[in-house]
Motif scaffolding. Structure first.
Motif, PDB file in Angstrom:
ATOM      1  N   LEU A 241     -11.124   2.653 -10.580  1.00 53.80           N
ATOM      2  CA  LEU A 241     -10.685   3.010  -9.213  1.00 53.80           C
ATOM      3  C   LEU A 241      -9.141   3.652  -9.182  1.00 53.80           C
ATOM      4  CD1 LEU A 241     -11.704  -0.162  -6.824  1.00 53.80           C
ATOM      5  CD2 LEU A 241     -13.096   1.860  -7.756  1.00 53.80           C
ATOM      6  N   SER A 242      -9.130   4.661  -8.515  1.00 55.66           N
ATOM      7  CA  SER A 242      -7.826   5.279  -8.415  1.00 55.66           C
ATOM      8  C   SER A 242      -7.495   5.172  -6.849  1.00 55.66           C
ATOM      9  CB  SER A 242      -7.811   6.909  -8.564  1.00 55.66           C
ATOM     10  OG  SER A 242      -8.319   6.988 -10.218  1.00 55.66           O
ATOM     11  N   CYS A 243      -6.096   5.434  -6.529  1.00 54.99           N
ATOM     12  CA  CYS A 243      -5.544   5.349  -5.172  1.00 54.99           C
ATOM     13  C   CYS A 243      -4.296   6.481  -5.193  1.00 54.99           C
ATOM     14  CB  CYS A 243      -5.157   3.764  -4.932  1.00 54.99           C
ATOM     15  SG  CYS A 243      -4.397   4.066  -3.279  1.00 54.99           S
ATOM     16  N   ALA A 244      -4.498   7.619  -4.477  1.00 51.71           N
ATOM     17  CA  ALA A 244      -3.512   8.471  -4.471  1.00 51.71           C
ATOM     18  C   ALA A 244      -2.682   8.450  -3.217  1.00 51.71           C
ATOM     19  CB  ALA A 244      -4.296   9.764  -4.396  1.00 51.71           C
ATOM     20  N   ALA A 245      -1.324   8.019  -3.211  1.00 48.70           N
ATOM     21  CA  ALA A 245      -0.354   8.233  -2.100  1.00 48.70           C
ATOM     22  C   ALA A 245       0.459   9.199  -1.975  1.00 48.70           C
ATOM     23  CB  ALA A 245       0.605   6.900  -2.412  1.00 48.70           C
ATOM     24  N   SER A 246       0.513   9.499  -0.645  1.00 44.02           N
ATOM     25  CA  SER A 246       1.361  10.507  -0.274  1.00 44.02           C
ATOM     26  C   SER A 246       2.176  10.154   1.077  1.00 44.02           C
ATOM     27  CB  SER A 246       0.355  11.639   0.391  1.00 44.02           C
ATOM     28  OG  SER A 246      -0.352  11.333   1.352  1.00 44.02           O
ATOM     29  N   GLY A 247       3.260  10.566   1.047  1.00 40.22           N
ATOM     30  CA  GLY A 247       4.301  10.686   2.295  1.00 40.22           C
ATOM     31  C   GLY A 247       5.496   9.900   1.841  1.00 40.22           C
ATOM     32  N   ARG A 248       5.745   8.732   2.139  1.00 38.47           N
ATOM     33  CA  ARG A 248       6.999   8.198   1.861  1.00 38.47           C
ATOM     34  C   ARG A 248       7.026   7.988   0.213  1.00 38.47           C
ATOM     35  NH1 ARG A 248       8.894   3.580   5.671  1.00 38.47           N
ATOM     36  NH2 ARG A 248      10.743   3.932   4.391  1.00 38.47           N
ATOM     37  N   THR A 249       8.415   7.707  -0.262  1.00 37.26           N
ATOM     38  CA  THR A 249       8.545   7.642  -1.623  1.00 37.26           C
ATOM     39  C   THR A 249       7.626   6.428  -2.149  1.00 37.26           C
ATOM     40  OG1 THR A 249      11.082   8.082  -1.446  1.00 37.26           O
ATOM     41  CG2 THR A 249      10.263   7.218  -3.355  1.00 37.26           C
ATOM     42  N   PHE A 250       6.853   7.057  -2.942  1.00 41.46           N
ATOM     43  CA  PHE A 250       5.815   5.981  -3.563  1.00 41.46           C
ATOM     44  C   PHE A 250       6.402   5.093  -4.554  1.00 41.46           C
ATOM     45  CE2 PHE A 250       1.713   4.928  -5.343  1.00 41.46           C
ATOM     46  CZ  PHE A 250       1.789   4.820  -6.750  1.00 41.46           C
ATOM     47  N   ARG A 251       7.201   5.548  -5.592  1.00 42.97           N
ATOM     48  CA  ARG A 251       7.686   5.007  -6.550  1.00 42.97           C
ATOM     49  C   ARG A 251       8.368   3.578  -6.274  1.00 42.97           C
ATOM     50  NH1 ARG A 251      10.463   8.355 -10.508  1.00 42.97           N
ATOM     51  NH2 ARG A 251       9.134   9.855  -9.614  1.00 42.97           N
ATOM     52  N   SER A 252       8.867   3.449  -4.885  1.00 38.95           N
ATOM     53  CA  SER A 252       9.624   2.250  -4.433  1.00 38.95           C
ATOM     54  C   SER A 252       8.596   1.222  -3.966  1.00 38.95           C
ATOM     55  CB  SER A 252      10.733   2.630  -3.437  1.00 38.95           C
ATOM     56  OG  SER A 252       9.989   3.095  -2.223  1.00 38.95           O
ATOM     57  N   TRP A 253       7.354   1.416  -3.786  1.00 37.89           N
ATOM     58  CA  TRP A 253       6.544   0.475  -3.335  1.00 37.89           C
ATOM     59  C   TRP A 253       5.733  -0.297  -4.250  1.00 37.89           C
ATOM     60  CZ3 TRP A 253       5.788   0.511   1.932  1.00 37.89           C
ATOM     61  CH2 TRP A 253       6.523   1.208   2.846  1.00 37.89           C
ATOM     62  N   VAL A 254       5.719  -1.912  -3.873  1.00 40.05           N
ATOM     63  CA  VAL A 254       4.521  -2.528  -4.592  1.00 40.05           C
ATOM     64  C   VAL A 254       3.249  -1.826  -4.091  1.00 40.05           C
ATOM     65  CG1 VAL A 254       3.603  -4.682  -4.780  1.00 40.05           C
ATOM     66  CG2 VAL A 254       6.149  -4.439  -4.671  1.00 40.05           C
ATOM     67  N   MET A 255       2.222  -1.796  -5.145  1.00 37.06           N
ATOM     68  CA  MET A 255       0.879  -1.328  -4.723  1.00 37.06           C
ATOM     69  C   MET A 255       0.012  -2.464  -5.309  1.00 37.06           C
ATOM     70  SD  MET A 255       1.608   1.466  -3.718  1.00 37.06           S
ATOM     71  CE  MET A 255      -0.246   2.137  -3.568  1.00 37.06           C
ATOM     72  N   GLY A 256      -0.892  -2.805  -4.166  1.00 35.62           N
ATOM     73  CA  GLY A 256      -1.932  -3.935  -4.285  1.00 35.62           C
ATOM     74  C   GLY A 256      -3.423  -3.466  -4.268  1.00 35.62           C
ATOM     75  N   TRP A 257      -4.098  -4.135  -4.808  1.00 41.58           N
ATOM     76  CA  TRP A 257      -5.721  -3.807  -4.594  1.00 41.58           C
ATOM     77  C   TRP A 257      -6.302  -5.127  -4.147  1.00 41.58           C
ATOM     78  CZ3 TRP A 257      -8.353   0.649  -5.037  1.00 41.58           C
ATOM     79  CH2 TRP A 257      -7.721   1.824  -5.836  1.00 41.58           C
ATOM     80  N   PHE A 258      -7.025  -4.989  -3.214  1.00 44.73           N
ATOM     81  CA  PHE A 258      -7.808  -6.031  -2.413  1.00 44.73           C
ATOM     82  C   PHE A 258      -9.404  -5.750  -2.376  1.00 44.73           C
ATOM     83  CE2 PHE A 258      -4.268  -8.596  -0.499  1.00 44.73           C
ATOM     84  CZ  PHE A 258      -3.203  -7.811  -0.920  1.00 44.73           C
ATOM     85  N   ARG A 259      -9.886  -6.709  -1.934  1.00 42.46           N
ATOM     86  CA  ARG A 259     -11.430  -6.459  -1.863  1.00 42.46           C
ATOM     87  C   ARG A 259     -11.995  -7.231  -0.775  1.00 42.46           C
ATOM     88  NH1 ARG A 259     -13.753  -8.810  -7.706  1.00 42.46           N
ATOM     89  NH2 ARG A 259     -13.369 -11.158  -7.098  1.00 42.46           N
ATOM     90  N   GLN A 260     -12.836  -6.719  -0.122  1.00 45.73           N
ATOM     91  CA  GLN A 260     -13.797  -7.637   0.820  1.00 45.73           C
ATOM     92  C   GLN A 260     -15.342  -7.562   0.865  1.00 45.73           C
ATOM     93  OE1 GLN A 260     -12.411  -6.603   4.926  1.00 45.73           O
ATOM     94  NE2 GLN A 260     -13.029  -8.416   5.620  1.00 45.73           N
ATOM     95  N   ALA A 261     -15.723  -8.566   0.521  1.00 50.17           N
ATOM     96  CA  ALA A 261     -17.302  -8.712   0.658  1.00 50.17           C
ATOM     97  C   ALA A 261     -17.559  -8.549   1.945  1.00 50.17           C
ATOM     98  CB  ALA A 261     -17.660  -9.770  -0.501  1.00 50.17           C
ATOM     99  N   PRO A 262     -19.059  -8.386   2.304  1.00 47.61           N
ATOM    100  CA  PRO A 262     -19.827  -8.652   3.554  1.00 47.61           C
ATOM    101  C   PRO A 262     -19.568 -10.039   3.915  1.00 47.61           C
ATOM    102  CG  PRO A 262     -21.046  -7.252   2.200  1.00 47.61           C
ATOM    103  CD  PRO A 262     -20.041  -7.814   1.329  1.00 47.61           C
ATOM    104  N   GLY A 263     -19.124 -10.177   5.144  1.00 49.10           N
ATOM    105  CA  GLY A 263     -19.124 -11.687   5.772  1.00 49.10           C
ATOM    106  C   GLY A 263     -17.858 -12.446   5.325  1.00 49.10           C
ATOM    107  N   GLN A 264     -16.930 -11.755   4.402  1.00 45.40           N
ATOM    108  CA  GLN A 264     -16.071 -12.807   3.637  1.00 45.40           C
ATOM    109  C   GLN A 264     -14.499 -12.029   4.219  1.00 45.40           C
ATOM    110  OE1 GLN A 264     -16.378 -13.611  -0.403  1.00 45.40           O
ATOM    111  NE2 GLN A 264     -18.396 -13.792  -0.243  1.00 45.40           N
ATOM    112  N   ALA A 265     -13.439 -12.944   4.000  1.00 45.99           N
ATOM    113  CA  ALA A 265     -12.166 -12.361   4.247  1.00 45.99           C
ATOM    114  C   ALA A 265     -11.691 -11.532   2.984  1.00 45.99           C
ATOM    115  CB  ALA A 265     -11.372 -13.634   4.280  1.00 45.99           C
ATOM    116  N   ARG A 266     -10.786 -10.735   3.419  1.00 43.72           N
ATOM    117  CA  ARG A 266     -10.287  -9.657   2.441  1.00 43.72           C
ATOM    118  C   ARG A 266      -9.425 -10.555   1.510  1.00 43.72           C
ATOM    119  NH1 ARG A 266      -7.913  -4.158   4.611  1.00 43.72           N
ATOM    120  NH2 ARG A 266      -9.891  -4.363   5.287  1.00 43.72           N
TER     121      ARG A 266
END
Length: 122
Positions: A20-45
Motif C-alpha cells: 500500500l502507498s499513501c501520498a501526502a500533500s499540503g503541509r510539511t510531510f516530513r514532520s508528521w507521524v504517519m500511521g496505517w489503520f484498518r477497519q473490517a465490516p462491523g468492527q472498530a478501526r
C-alpha cells in the motif's frame, strides 16, 4: 491542511503480498507521524503500524508484527505498508493517517485518507 491518498489495495490469495502507498500533500510531510489503520465490516478501526518523521522508529500491532513493514520516503511525501504472508483476517479497508504525535488511538489522528480495500481470499 494535509491531504492523504491511499493506493495499492486489491484482492490477493492467502499467503500473498500487497504494498500500500499513501501520498501526502499540503503541509510539511516530513514532520508528521504517519500511521496505517484498518477497519473490517462491523468492527472498530484498529491500529496497524506507524512510523516517526525520521523513519527511525516504527510501531506495529501484534497481529501484523513480522509480516508487515512500514516505511516512508520523505522526498516523495509517501508512506508505504508492505504486507506479506497475508491472511483472510487481514481483510479490511486500510487507511493512512497523519498527526504530529504517535498514538495507536484513531481519534488522535487529525488527517485521514479515503481508504483502500484489501481482500484476502482463503
Amino acid at each position: 491542511q494535509v491531504q492523504l491518498v491511499e493506493s495499492g489495495g486489491g484482492l490477493v490469495q492467502a499467503g500473498g503480498s500487497l504494498r500500500l502507498s499513501c501520498a501526502a500533500s499540503g503541509r510539511t510531510f516530513r514532520s508528521w507521524v504517519m500511521g496505517w489503520f484498518r477497519q473490517a465490516p462491523g468492527q472498530a478501526r484498529e491500529f496497524v503500524a506507524a512510523i516517526t518523521w525520521s523513519g527511525g522508529s516504527t510501531y506495529y500491532a501484534d497481529s501484523v508484527k513480522g509480516r508487515f513493514t512500514i516505511s516512508r520516503d520523505n522526498a516523495k511525501s509517501t508512506v508505504y505498508l508492505q504486507m506479506n504472508s497475508l491472511k483472510p483476517e487481514d481483510t479490511a479497508v486500510y487507511y493512512c493517517a497523519a498527526d504530529p504525535s504517535y498514538s495507536v488511538i484513531p481519534s488522535r489522528y487529525n488527517y485521514w485518507g479515503q481508504g483502500t480495500q484489501v481482500t484476502v481470499s482463503s
